[in-house]
Scaffold this active site. Structure first.
Site, short mmCIF file in Angstrom:
data_model
loop_
_atom_site.label_atom_id
_atom_site.label_comp_id
_atom_site.label_asym_id
_atom_site.label_seq_id
_atom_site.Cartn_x
_atom_site.Cartn_y
_atom_site.Cartn_z
N ASN A 1 1.16 4.63 1.70
CA ASN A 1 0.75 5.23 2.98
C ASN A 1 0.84 6.74 2.84
OD1 ASN A 1 0.05 5.36 5.68
ND2 ASN A 1 2.16 5.15 6.38
N GLU B 1 -4.22 4.39 3.64
CA GLU B 1 -3.38 3.49 2.85
C GLU B 1 -4.11 3.06 1.59
OE1 GLU B 1 -0.77 0.83 5.65
OE2 GLU B 1 -2.79 0.93 6.50
N THR C 1 0.82 -1.21 0.00
CA THR C 1 0.00 0.00 0.00
C THR C 1 0.85 1.26 0.00
OG1 THR C 1 -0.14 -0.01 2.41
CG2 THR C 1 -1.91 -1.11 1.21
#
Length: 310
Positions: free
Chosen positions: A210, A259, A208
């Site tokens: 962030n 995220e 992901t």
């Protein structure tokens, strides 16, 4: 579009103009109607259209600690206004001293001396001057004295609902990004710089991005969303993403995070400034008994995101 910081920065030879004033956070459909009215009047009269706005939000100066969540960052706000046809944007630093200006002084210093207003376009609920003592009626009277006319643009409503920044913030805060988009006239956008997280997403097969967002940013309620991740400048790319907002309860997280798992993407976003355009709320945040049920749910989230954004 010309951009000025403070009304003192208005060029000395600036001619008469059509002016509209407001915080305009969100540049939502109500704001678009007011600004659009001002732009049209300017075109009809062969004049320049100027938007006067404020930074920081007046609420933070008048009542410290009450800064509302910001729907639109300053750069994005300017871009949206330019798209509406505005010729110049004057961002007035809202200082304690400026907040003390009487309605008469505000009109004289800003609208008359700096911007040479011929027409001033405001919303029905417009207030100005120290302690918001001025209203549309007073503005009209001052216009007679100083030689400008005032036109008030009616509030934009739909099914009895008035589109306002406060309403849109409440939608975002509740995670109702569809309702927010309906009032904004476009998806709610959240921008931030991609920073390193715990790398847990990568470990389970869903790396992901962030996002570190501004402290006052209007972040949607905890949950999982379908969104577009926007990267790049003039020729921006839109990438489908499944976005998780919350504290990662399965991993006993405490810090609230944003995220984004970008579908079918294998690049590196670290250090990039990206934006998320929220399309739909998929589900609430949940705690799972281990990695396997979490991964199974993420796969479902990804499938729903793909179907919604297809």
């Amino acid at each position: 579009m010309q951009r000025w910081r403070g009304f003192e920065a208005v060029p000395g030879g600036w001619g008469r103009s059509v002016v509209t004033i407001g915080v305009f956070d969100g540049v939502h459909r109500g704001h678009q109607a007011i600004i659009g009215h001002a732009v049209k009047r300017a075109r009809d009269l062969g004049l320049q259209c100027v938007v006067v706005t404020f930074d920081p939000h007046p609420a933070e100066v008048v009542r410290p600690g009450s800064h509302p969540a910001v729907l639109t960052e300053p750069v994005r706000k300017a871009e949206l206004m330019e798209q509406l046809g505005v010729d110049a944007l004057c961002v007035v630093p809202f200082t304690p001293a400026f907040s003390q200006l009487s309605p008469d002084a505000f009109v004289h210093d800003v609208l008359v001396e700096a911007l040479h207003a011929a027409v001033v376009v405001v919303g029905d609920n417009f207030r100005f001057g120290h302690k918001a003592a001025g209203d549309v009626e007073l503005l009209e009277r001052l216009g007679v004295s100083f030689g400008f006319t005032v036109e008030d643009a009616p509030l934009v409503t739909e099914d009895g609902l008035v589109f306002s920044s406060t309403y849109i913030r409440s939608c975002v805060d509740a995670g109702d990004v569809r309702a927010a988009a309906a009032a904004l006239g476009r998806p709610h956008r959240l921008a931030g710089v991609v920073v390193r997280g715990d790398q847990r997403g990568r470990e389970i097969g869903f790396p992901t991005a962030n996002l570190m967002v501004h402290r006052y940013a209007a972040v949607p309620a905890d949950g999982v969303y379908a969104a577009w991740l926007i990267r790049g400048g003039e020729h921006a790319a839109r990438l489908p993403a499944s976005v998780s907002i919350g504290t990662n309860p399965t991993f006993s997280g405490r810090e609230r995070r944003v995220e984004a798992y970008v579908l079918d993407f294998d690049g590196d976003l670290y250090g990039e400034r990206v934006s998320l355009d929220f399309v739909a709320h998929l589900r609430e945040q949940r705690t799972y008994d281990g990695i396997e049920p979490l991964v199974a749910q993420i796969n479902i989230d990804v499938q729903e995101t793909r179907a919604l954004l297809r």
